[in-house]
Scaffold this active site. Structure first.
Site, PDB file in Angstrom:
ATOM      1  N   GLN A 295       0.897  -1.167   0.000  1.00 60.30           N
ATOM      2  CA  GLN A 295       0.000   0.000   0.000  1.00 60.30           C
ATOM      3  C   GLN A 295       0.927   1.206   0.000  1.00 60.30           C
ATOM      4  OE1 GLN A 295      -3.164   0.976  -0.444  1.00 60.30           O
ATOM      5  NE2 GLN A 295      -2.451   3.064  -0.071  1.00 60.30           N
TER       6      GLN A 295
ATOM      7  N   GLN B   2       0.409   4.549  -1.305  1.00 59.76           N
ATOM      8  CA  GLN B   2      -0.082   5.903  -1.020  1.00 59.76           C
ATOM      9  C   GLN B   2      -0.156   6.111   0.486  1.00 59.76           C
ATOM     10  OE1 GLN B   2      -4.075   6.857  -2.388  1.00 59.76           O
ATOM     11  NE2 GLN B   2      -3.668   9.029  -2.422  1.00 59.76           N
TER      12      GLN B   2
ATOM     13  N   MET C  91      -7.824   0.758  -3.239  1.00 54.04           N
ATOM     14  CA  MET C  91      -6.684   1.562  -3.680  1.00 54.04           C
ATOM     15  C   MET C  91      -6.589   1.428  -5.190  1.00 54.04           C
ATOM     16  SD  MET C  91      -4.229   3.612  -2.970  1.00 54.04           S
ATOM     17  CE  MET C  91      -3.320   4.327  -4.338  1.00 54.04           C
ATOM     18  N   GLU C  92      -6.530   2.585  -5.845  1.00 60.13           N
ATOM     19  CA  GLU C  92      -6.681   2.672  -7.291  1.00 60.13           C
ATOM     20  C   GLU C  92      -5.431   2.308  -8.075  1.00 60.13           C
ATOM     21  OE1 GLU C  92      -6.672   5.148  -5.030  1.00 60.13           O
ATOM     22  OE2 GLU C  92      -5.763   6.987  -5.784  1.00 60.13           O
ATOM     23  N   ASN C  93      -4.715   1.284  -7.696  1.00 55.98           N
ATOM     24  CA  ASN C  93      -3.497   0.936  -8.428  1.00 55.98           C
ATOM     25  C   ASN C  93      -3.840   0.701  -9.897  1.00 55.98           C
ATOM     26  OD1 ASN C  93      -1.883   1.105  -6.072  1.00 55.98           O
ATOM     27  ND2 ASN C  93      -2.727  -0.872  -5.422  1.00 55.98           N
TER      28      ASN C  93
ATOM     29  N   HIS D 205     -15.680   4.115  -7.326  1.00 54.26           N
ATOM     30  CA  HIS D 205     -14.690   5.082  -6.826  1.00 54.26           C
ATOM     31  C   HIS D 205     -13.283   4.747  -7.342  1.00 54.26           C
ATOM     32  CE1 HIS D 205     -13.082   7.951  -3.776  1.00 54.26           C
ATOM     33  NE2 HIS D 205     -12.031   7.157  -3.872  1.00 54.26           N
ATOM     34  N   GLU D 206     -12.858   3.526  -7.126  1.00 55.06           N
ATOM     35  CA  GLU D 206     -11.482   3.181  -7.539  1.00 55.06           C
ATOM     36  C   GLU D 206     -11.338   3.257  -9.062  1.00 55.06           C
ATOM     37  OE1 GLU D 206      -9.685   3.492  -5.163  1.00 55.06           O
ATOM     38  OE2 GLU D 206     -11.068   3.009  -3.546  1.00 55.06           O
TER      39      GLU D 206
ATOM     40  N   HIS E 152     -10.805   6.801 -10.316  1.00 57.84           N
ATOM     41  CA  HIS E 152      -9.428   7.287 -10.186  1.00 57.84           C
ATOM     42  C   HIS E 152      -8.616   7.056 -11.465  1.00 57.84           C
ATOM     43  CE1 HIS E 152      -8.864   8.824  -6.147  1.00 57.84           C
ATOM     44  NE2 HIS E 152      -9.336   7.730  -5.566  1.00 57.84           N
TER      45      HIS E 152
ATOM     46  N   GLU F 189      -9.182  12.972  -4.679  1.00 60.21           N
ATOM     47  CA  GLU F 189     -10.307  12.331  -3.979  1.00 60.21           C
ATOM     48  C   GLU F 189     -11.646  13.064  -4.156  1.00 60.21           C
ATOM     49  OE1 GLU F 189      -9.990   9.418  -3.120  1.00 60.21           O
ATOM     50  OE2 GLU F 189      -7.814   9.187  -2.914  1.00 60.21           O
TER      51      GLU F 189
ATOM     52  N   ASP G 159      -0.634  10.978   6.362  1.00 62.08           N
ATOM     53  CA  ASP G 159      -1.568   9.998   6.933  1.00 62.08           C
ATOM     54  C   ASP G 159      -2.361  10.575   8.109  1.00 62.08           C
ATOM     55  OD1 ASP G 159      -0.942   7.967   5.202  1.00 62.08           O
ATOM     56  OD2 ASP G 159       0.555   7.063   6.527  1.00 62.08           O
TER      57      ASP G 159
ATOM     58  N   TYR H  26     -12.513  14.491   0.228  1.00 57.41           N
ATOM     59  CA  TYR H  26     -13.492  13.693  -0.513  1.00 57.41           C
ATOM     60  C   TYR H  26     -14.807  14.450  -0.702  1.00 57.41           C
ATOM     61  CZ  TYR H  26     -10.595   9.546   0.353  1.00 57.41           C
ATOM     62  OH  TYR H  26      -9.574   8.644   0.379  1.00 57.41           O
TER      63      TYR H  26
HETATM   64  N1  BES Z   1      -6.706   6.490  -2.783  1.00 58.66           N
HETATM   65  C1  BES Z   1      -7.620   6.210  -1.738  1.00 58.66           C
HETATM   66  C2  BES Z   1      -6.976   5.588  -0.543  1.00 58.66           C
HETATM   67  C3  BES Z   1      -5.921   6.459   0.116  1.00 58.66           C
HETATM   68  C4  BES Z   1      -6.078   7.834   0.219  1.00 58.66           C
HETATM   69  C5  BES Z   1      -4.779   5.877   0.632  1.00 58.66           C
HETATM   70  C6  BES Z   1      -5.077   8.605   0.818  1.00 58.66           C
HETATM   71  C7  BES Z   1      -3.796   6.641   1.233  1.00 58.66           C
HETATM   72  C8  BES Z   1      -3.939   8.008   1.327  1.00 58.66           C
HETATM   73  C9  BES Z   1      -8.767   5.343  -2.222  1.00 58.66           C
HETATM   74  O1  BES Z   1      -9.180   5.620  -3.518  1.00 58.66           O
HETATM   75  C10 BES Z   1      -9.952   5.647  -1.356  1.00 58.66           C
HETATM   76  O2  BES Z   1     -10.367   6.774  -1.351  1.00 58.66           O
HETATM   77  N2  BES Z   1     -10.474   4.672  -0.645  1.00 58.66           N
HETATM   78  C11 BES Z   1     -11.652   4.842   0.162  1.00 58.66           C
HETATM   79  C12 BES Z   1     -12.809   4.406  -0.657  1.00 58.66           C
HETATM   80  C13 BES Z   1     -14.097   5.100  -0.457  1.00 58.66           C
HETATM   81  C14 BES Z   1     -14.069   6.576  -0.290  1.00 58.66           C
HETATM   82  C15 BES Z   1     -15.117   4.683  -1.499  1.00 58.66           C
HETATM   83  C16 BES Z   1     -11.477   3.953   1.378  1.00 58.66           C
HETATM   84  O3  BES Z   1     -10.496   3.225   1.435  1.00 58.66           O
HETATM   85  O4  BES Z   1     -12.306   3.985   2.272  1.00 58.66           O
HETATM   86 ZN    ZN Z   2     -10.066   7.569  -3.585  1.00 57.83          ZN
END
Ligand code: BES
Ligand code: ZN
Length: 620
Positions: free
Chosen positions: A156, A158, A286-288, A311-312, A315, A334, A389, A397
């Site tokens: 992971q 990001q 996670m949008e890899n 969502h993913e 991205h 986001e 973090d 978001y």
């Molecule tokens: N890219 C994010 C996860 C992320 C953001 C990791 C910032 C590290 C730092 C991912 O696309 C995301 O937003 N996940 C959300 C999904 C939800 C909003 C639909 C999650 O994990 O809850």
């Molecule tokens: Zn996201």
């Protein structure tokens, strides 16, 4: 002068003030030691053993460099907890070893790795091994997987964790292509956010990724994985015991891609597959690129939580194509993605569902706005000296999405969509700042439509809280739920007489989330008997229910709570439960007892969050 001309001139002035440095060529990132103005990584070749016995990646990373300053004689890379064994540069087809220096570790940024390079050198090769505690990797024992037979590992990256498994310029300002050779023990399949081969390759896996990506999208996983196709260009990788359920749950993925392409332009990454991780995955998704990483906690059996896939997938446009230049501009990833997610849900499911999800998201935002420092409710917060973090909230978001929603409603969907599609096209594969966004929207939307001024858009980005004229989400479906909840609370109807037959997950969540926190054990019991929440198989509904159970000391749910917190590691689902437990002394005792059991199974990021939470509340 015409009013409109003055407006354009003022807009141009504001934009030029906001954009002293074009994000595409320079700029700096406070969360990286790299010096992309001197040289940039263009391509990486990884050659790694995935060693489950040692819980290490061991091998080398070869970096191909583009030099912007010919004389620069030092390359500075980001690392964290890496064991650097040897560094070489290439000259005239020969590898020569070269001195390097690893600086003392900064708790947030890790250690800068400085490498001496002759002016002509364009390739460096670093031999290294990761730490078993790498912040960007989790190593799972067979017991922590669905199949229980083989170990599992995943990354992971990001926001700033790629540096814990590859020495690189760990900033979204730099993009590179890559290739990799990975070796796995028998029976374990490796995958990457790259072009995967669904066929098993018997311990030797080769990847290549022709589209340039920023470091936070670098991704790897290995486990007892199988593949099942969902359409020509979509499929699922998962452990075999959950493969069929996952492929059925997510088989709207192709429809989601088509819906997004129709409105916002071609999907530019060829395939789109999903990797279903073990439940300790610390995020929902996670949008890899080409391979979104997905928590298994959204496999509810009824597709009710699939907006995560929307969502993913979204991205792939907002984030992976147009990328936040630094983490202070996370909203560009986001906020745009949350907006797109709801547009996809509207097209593939219904506007009813999209509206309900928008209201639920807005309620999360309200809660965060009430508890955050005002400065952190700005779309572009000041992150210098802080760990990205640590300030994670729904502001990027939901406030970000509300800005786009307000633009759409004020200017009109047709014109807004044309701009958004063009924004992705004009800025594809380029880092974007808030200033760059303002410049683009000013030139390509606001100048042609005078319902919105640039100053208003700037205020959304720079001011705390929400502007008074925000377009707040509304749901007629939820009005019905409010009424039913009220009737039950006032004892006009019994729990089993609630009109729930057609309630969706979203309606249940809204019903539960707005119950008074002190509803009482008697009424909790009544609800549980009628609807068996404690035994719910829907992890979101269960989460809302367990929050109520904690607040009401409804002990009948204690065993389920313990089981939930020890079997799931998704931060969004577990952290609020720990926070609720820490409100009381008895809850605190329960939290520490559960956490002792749960901690070894959590991801390093989830461990760090709960550790901090327990420490900060202990000091109170
Ligand atoms: N890219 C994010 C996860 C992320 C953001 C990791 C910032 C590290 C730092 C991912 O696309 C995301 O937003 N996940 C959300 C999904 C939800 C909003 C639909 C999650 O994990 O809850
Ligand atoms: Zn996201």
């Amino acid at each position: 002068m015409h009013k409109i001309t003055i407006r354009i001139l003022v807009s141009l002035l504001l934009v030029s003030l906001a954009t002293q440095t074009p994000a595409t060529t320079t700029g700096s990132d406070p969360h990286s030691y790299a010096q992309p103005q001197l040289m940039r990584i263009q391509h990486i070749h990884l050659d790694l053993d995935i060693d489950f016995a040692q819980q290490q990646l061991i091998g080398s990373a070869e970096l191909q460099l583009q030099r912007l300053q010919q004389q620069a004689d030092e390359l500075v890379l980001d690392t964290r907890d890496l064991d650097i064994r040897k560094v070489e540069f290439e000259q005239d087809g020969q590898w020569h070893s070269t001195p390097f220096k690893l600086a003392p570790a900064d708790p947030i940024l890790g250690s800068a790795l400085s490498i001496k390079l002759p002016a002509a050198a364009q390739k460096v090769r670093i031999f290294y091994a990761t730490s078993p505690q790498a912040s960007g990797l989790q190593w799972l024992t067979p017991a922590q997987t669905a199949g229980k037979r083989k170990p599992f590992m995943f990354s992971q990256s990001q926001a700033i964790h790629a540096r814990s498994w590859v020495p690189l310029q760990d900033t979204p300002l730099v993009r590179f292509t890559f290739a990799a050779n990975l070796r796995t023990p028998e029976g374990l399949k490796a995958v990457m956010g790259a072009n995967n081969d669904a066929a098993d390759q018997d311990g030797n896996y080769a990847f290549d990724m022709p589209q340039p990506i920023p470091s936070y999208l670098l991704a790897i996983a290995a486990g007892e994985l199988r593949f099942q196709a969902m359409s020509e260009r979509t499929g699922v990788y998962a452990e075999s015991v959950i493969l069929a359920a996952a492929a059925a749950e997510f088989d709207d993925t192709e429809a989601m891609i088509k819906a997004t392409e129709k409105r916002f332009g071609a999907y530019r990454w060829e395939r789109y597959d999903l990797l279903i991780l073990p439940p300790s995955f610390p995020f929902g998704g996670m949008e890899n690129p080409r391979l979104s990483f997905i928590t298994p906690t959204v496999i509810a059996g009824d597709k009710s939580l699939t907006s995560l896939i929307a969502h993913e997938l979204a991205h792939s446009w907002s984030g992976n194509l147009v990328t936040n230049a630094t983490w202070a501009d996370l909203w560009l990833n986001e906020g745009f993605t949350t907006y797109l997610e709801r547009r996809i849900v509207e097209d593939v499911y219904s506007s009813r569902r999209a509206d309900m999800e928008a209201v639920l998201g807005y309620r999360d935002l309200q809660a965060d706005l009430a508890k955050l420092d005002a400065a952190d409710t700005r779309l572009q917060p000041d992150l210098s000296g802080r760990d990205p973090d640590d300030i994670f909230s729904s502001v990027a978001y939901e406030k970000g999405s509300l800005l786009l929603r307000w633009l759409e409603h004020t200017i009109g969907r047709a014109a807004f969509d044309t701009w958004l599609r063009g924004y992705f096209d004009r800025n594809a594969f380029v880092p974007m700042t808030s200033a760059g966004f303002l410049r683009d929207i000013n030139q390509h939307l606001l100048q042609q439509h005078d319902q919105v001024t640039l100053a208003q858009v700037r205020a959304w980005i720079e001011q705390p809280g929400l502007p008074a004229d925000a377009t707040l989400p509304q749901s007629d479906a939820f009005a019905v739920i409010d009424h039913a909840r009220q009737q039950w609370l006032q004892q006009e109807i019994s729990a089993d007489a609630l009109p729930t037959a057609a309630w969706s997950t979203q309606e249940w969540l809204y019903f539960l989330n707005k119950l008074p926190r002190d509803v009482g054990v008697k009424r909790m019991t009544e609800l549980d008997q009628a609807y068996h929440f404690t035994a719910s198989g829907n992890n979101e509904i269960l989460h809302s229910w367990l929050l109520l159970a904690i607040a009401n000391e409804y002990v009948s749910a204690n065993a389920r709570l313990r089981n939930y917190l020890t079997s799931i590691g998704r931060r969004k689902l577990i952290i609020p439960l720990y926070e609720a437990l820490l409100e009381t002394a008895s809850g605190r005792a329960m939290a520490t007892s559960i956490y002792t059991m749960a901690r070894p199974g959590y991801h390093p990021l989830a461990q760090a969050t709960v550790d901090k939470l327990l420490a900060s509340t202990a000091a109170e």
